[in-house]
Design a protein around this motif. Structure first.
Motif, short mmCIF file in Angstrom:
data_model
loop_
_atom_site.label_atom_id
_atom_site.label_comp_id
_atom_site.label_asym_id
_atom_site.label_seq_id
_atom_site.Cartn_x
_atom_site.Cartn_y
_atom_site.Cartn_z
N PRO A 80 -2.83 -2.76 5.41
CA PRO A 80 -2.36 -1.92 4.30
C PRO A 80 -2.24 -2.70 2.98
O PRO A 80 -2.58 -2.18 1.92
CB PRO A 80 -1.00 -1.43 4.79
CG PRO A 80 -1.12 -1.43 6.29
CD PRO A 80 -1.95 -2.64 6.60
N GLY A 122 -5.64 -3.17 1.47
CA GLY A 122 -6.15 -1.93 0.88
C GLY A 122 -5.46 -1.56 -0.41
O GLY A 122 -6.11 -1.15 -1.38
N ILE A 123 -4.13 -1.71 -0.47
CA ILE A 123 -3.38 -1.37 -1.68
C ILE A 123 -3.74 -2.33 -2.81
O ILE A 123 -3.93 -1.93 -3.96
CB ILE A 123 -1.87 -1.37 -1.39
CG1 ILE A 123 -1.51 -0.21 -0.45
CG2 ILE A 123 -1.08 -1.26 -2.69
CD1 ILE A 123 -0.11 -0.25 0.10
N TYR A 141 -6.50 -3.89 -3.18
CA TYR A 141 -7.86 -3.58 -3.62
C TYR A 141 -7.88 -2.36 -4.53
O TYR A 141 -8.61 -2.31 -5.51
CB TYR A 141 -8.77 -3.37 -2.42
CG TYR A 141 -10.23 -3.38 -2.78
CD1 TYR A 141 -10.89 -4.58 -3.04
CD2 TYR A 141 -10.95 -2.20 -2.90
CE1 TYR A 141 -12.23 -4.61 -3.40
CE2 TYR A 141 -12.29 -2.22 -3.26
CZ TYR A 141 -12.92 -3.42 -3.51
OH TYR A 141 -14.24 -3.44 -3.88
N LEU A 142 -7.06 -1.37 -4.21
CA LEU A 142 -6.99 -0.17 -5.04
C LEU A 142 -6.46 -0.52 -6.43
O LEU A 142 -6.98 -0.01 -7.45
CB LEU A 142 -6.10 0.88 -4.38
CG LEU A 142 -5.99 2.21 -5.15
CD1 LEU A 142 -7.34 2.90 -5.27
CD2 LEU A 142 -4.97 3.14 -4.47
N ALA A 153 -12.97 2.13 -2.90
CA ALA A 153 -11.59 1.63 -2.84
C ALA A 153 -10.73 2.52 -1.94
O ALA A 153 -9.86 2.02 -1.21
CB ALA A 153 -10.99 1.57 -4.24
N MET A 202 -8.63 1.33 1.25
CA MET A 202 -7.20 1.56 1.40
C MET A 202 -6.88 2.36 2.66
O MET A 202 -6.01 1.99 3.45
CB MET A 202 -6.64 2.29 0.18
CG MET A 202 -5.12 2.38 0.21
SD MET A 202 -4.43 3.36 -1.13
CE MET A 202 -4.96 5.00 -0.65
N GLY A 233 -7.24 0.38 5.75
CA GLY A 233 -6.17 -0.58 6.00
C GLY A 233 -5.06 -0.03 6.88
O GLY A 233 -4.31 -0.81 7.48
#
Length: 372
Positions: free
Chosen positions: A104, A107-108, A110-111, A144, A148, A151
């Motif tokens: 997680p 993913g966050i 990357y966003l 993205a 996310m 993740g």
């Protein structure tokens, strides 16, 4: 003749110290990927590193395109670039356990990196670049989103989601064919990519030190370390020798605007992915060799050395072909010869490093002779 078919006139500027600072944060992701691969050299571990590296490189290269069009010369731009750095830092911290509990966070992070990039590019990129980015942004946000959402999924489905994100990244420039509208300042663009290669090569030097930590400083260790340094130096020469970066800049300058954007995508995107992957893999091989120079390597370690050099040279071949800046025959031969050193490592680690130094040294010597 239209502006689209004329070589683009550009206002050049140097890479800023803030961009260098950004690159230091980015290269922490390279360090973490090296650590991840060193801890798990299985095919699964390698596949996970390749997926994460491509996902990360896509947005790192995106930030190179961003600062090429939008210099960080205002307080707001610098703050937003710092926010992007923060996202990359979160990604880097998550890498060792990205396919486990840290998915997680990866993913966050990357966003965040993606949102800052798209927002700043569209708001300040200028008419052509901003419009081109507005068409590309939905694809970037889609990838993205996959990263996310992935993740939060189990590891198998996470790999599927992140692989789908990579596929979307690869196809997006060809679905959105208007990337020729991006402005490319050749000198800045080439310099920025060269600097990140330099810093990534530094990771291989650090790997020598990590591999030597806690070991007695004897002749065996010194010879192994110097051979590792020689190999990294030769990789540096492959990239920068004979002013290859200057020739790359001139090649871009002599292209039309649309040609330049396509070349920037392929030569500094698709070609630099294997170049940087090869550096990561070689760093793993060097790290595993230093403490076991007079022993045999396991297949994973021997493949890391020979395969890493081969991947690096393969990226160099495509880079040169795409920009038409030099012969590639000897680098193709060197790619095959590097792989052929793997059985040597299964016998003796230091012998494989020596063989690789001889292989790369021979191809560089032949190239020098041909250019003389």
């Amino acid at each position: 003749m239209s502006a689209e078919t004329q070589p683009q006139e550009e206002t050049e500027y140097r890479v800023s110290t803030l961009e260098l600072f950004f690159d230091l944060v980015f290269v922490f992701t390279i360090t973490q990927l090296t650590r991840k691969l060193a801890d798990d050299t299985s095919p699964l571990g390698f596949g996970q590193v390749v997926i994460m590296l491509f996902v990360i490189l896509w947005m790192y290269f995106g930030y190179v395109w961003l600062t090429n069009a939008v210099p960080p010369n205002t307080a707001l731009r610098r703050v937003l670039l710092m926010a992007g750095m923060g996202g990359f830092l979160v990604i880097a911290l998550a890498i060792p356990n990205a396919f486990e509990a840290a998915g997680p966070a990866f993913g966050i992070g990357y966003l965040i990196v993606n949102l800052v990039h798209s927002g700043l590019f569209i708001s300040a990129g200028g008419p052509g670049s901003a419009a081109a980015m507005a068409r590309l942004a939905p694809f970037n946000l889609g990838s993205a989103g996959l990263v996310m959402i992935g993740g939060f999924l189990p590891s198998t489905w996470r790999a599927v989601a992140w692989t789908a994100a990579v596929v979307l990244m690869i196809v997006s420039p060809y679905v959105n064919r208007r990337h020729g509208e991006f402005q490319i300042r050749s000198a800045h663009f080439v310099e920025r990519h060269g600097l990140v290669v330099i810093v990534a090569l530094g990771e291989s030097i650090i790997a020598i030190g990590i591999g030597a930590a806690g070991l007695p400083l004897n002749l065996q260790l010194v010879v192994a370390a110097l051979l590792g340094l020689a190999l990294v130096y030769q990789m540096w020469w492959c990239y920068f020798g004979r002013d290859q970066d200057v020739r790359a800049e001139h090649s871009l300058l002599n292209m039309t605007r649309s040609e330049r954007a396509r070349a920037a995508l392929s030569a500094f995107g698709w070609a630099h992915a294997p170049i940087l992957l090869g550096i990561v893999v070689v760093a793993v091989g060097v790290k595993k060799t230093i403490g076991h120079a007079t022993e045999h390597l396991y297949l994973s370690g021997a493949l890391a050395l020979g395969g890493g050099v081969a991947i690096f040279l393969a990226g160099q071949v495509y880079f040169r072909l795409r920009l038409r800046i030099g012969t590639v025959k000897w680098r193709v031969i060197g790619t095959v010869a590097a792989l052929a050193t793997v059985p040597i490592g299964l016998w003796l680690a230091i012998a494989q490093v020596t063989a690789l130094v001889l292989v790369v040294g021979a191809l560089l010597a032949v190239e020098e002779k041909e250019r003389a």
